[in-house]
Design a protein around this motif. Sequence first.
Motif, short mmCIF file in Angstrom:
data_model
loop_
_atom_site.label_atom_id
_atom_site.label_comp_id
_atom_site.label_asym_id
_atom_site.label_seq_id
_atom_site.Cartn_x
_atom_site.Cartn_y
_atom_site.Cartn_z
N GLN A 283 -2.52 3.82 -7.10
CA GLN A 283 -2.59 5.01 -5.40
C GLN A 283 -1.04 4.79 -4.48
OE1 GLN A 283 -4.64 6.41 -4.41
NE2 GLN A 283 -3.33 7.08 -2.42
N GLU A 287 0.85 8.66 -4.47
CA GLU A 287 1.36 8.04 -3.07
C GLU A 287 2.89 8.79 -3.14
OE1 GLU A 287 0.73 5.12 -0.62
OE2 GLU A 287 -2.05 6.36 -1.05
N ARG A 291 4.97 12.70 -2.28
CA ARG A 291 6.21 12.29 -1.65
C ARG A 291 7.64 12.79 -2.02
NH1 ARG A 291 5.96 7.37 -0.42
NH2 ARG A 291 7.72 5.94 -0.98
N ASP A 298 -4.85 15.21 -1.55
CA ASP A 298 -5.69 14.05 -1.90
C ASP A 298 -6.39 13.31 -2.75
OD1 ASP A 298 -4.28 13.94 1.26
OD2 ASP A 298 -5.38 15.63 1.70
#
Length: 298
Positions: A283, A287, A291, A298
């Motif tokens: 996870q 993320e 970024r 999502d």
Amino acid sequence: MQAIRNFFRSAWSSSERLDDKTVVITGANTGIGKEAAIDLAKRGAKIIIACRDMEKAQAAVKEITESSGSSTVSCMKLDLSDSKSIREFAEAINRDEAKLNILINNAGVMVCPYGKTADGFEMQIGVNHMGHFLLTYLLLDLIKRSAPARIITVSSMAHAWGSINLEDINSEKSYDKSKAYSQSKLANVLFTRSLAKRLEGTGVTTYSLHPGVVQTDLWRHLNGPQQFVMKLVSPFTKNSVQGAQTTIYCAVEPSLEKESGGYYSDCAPANCSAAGKDDDLAQKLWELSCRLLSITWD
């Protein structure tokens, strides 16, 4: 033990057809990618090989066409070290293709000297993980509309020696080319795992795999002693045809239809490292990747 059992298992083969299916394979102008393209073309699939060097790609298309007898093999330009190229490629696929049933994230760089991609990523994490992460993201709506569909990412047993350095993903503080390679291959396993969770119920399944120790162009950056070791072990390594089998297995094996997110080797489920099963790490990597690529996924 798994490796020993797999060694004695009879070779996998399947007569599964892929008529009316469209397949995109990255980096398929050589090695296992090209052999997978030949096999899947023989099964009736429309094949698009996505390569950086168009001259080599066109020569590969000729070879794949001749070997498979297929008339639906083409190549398109894709440089996974440049997000602009990835976006242009995906735009063309989304515009021109009615469906995409199988995406094979096969291209890779291995233990290369330190370099950066057009977007400033360390070359191995940039091409092997970030490039394929972005490509999959951009093609995902088309893949979902084409379900049942599969996304296959070629990793390596080297993932087991890797760790994800979330604080210095681009190895700017210190660079060890083998560690950076292992990090990128672990990223492939974690990406496949995360992607499977997000695609539950869509009819799109995901797989990562170790092709075996394969004699390919990827060895070109090994140093003298490493090359020597590879020569010593070469009787125990696979040629490109053998190395492509697990990719083909993940693409066509009917029993995998209900499986997703797993790691495979020698045409069978295999154990990945503890880090490869770390959902918290997966996870965090997800993320961070979003970024750094400036995308929302999502």
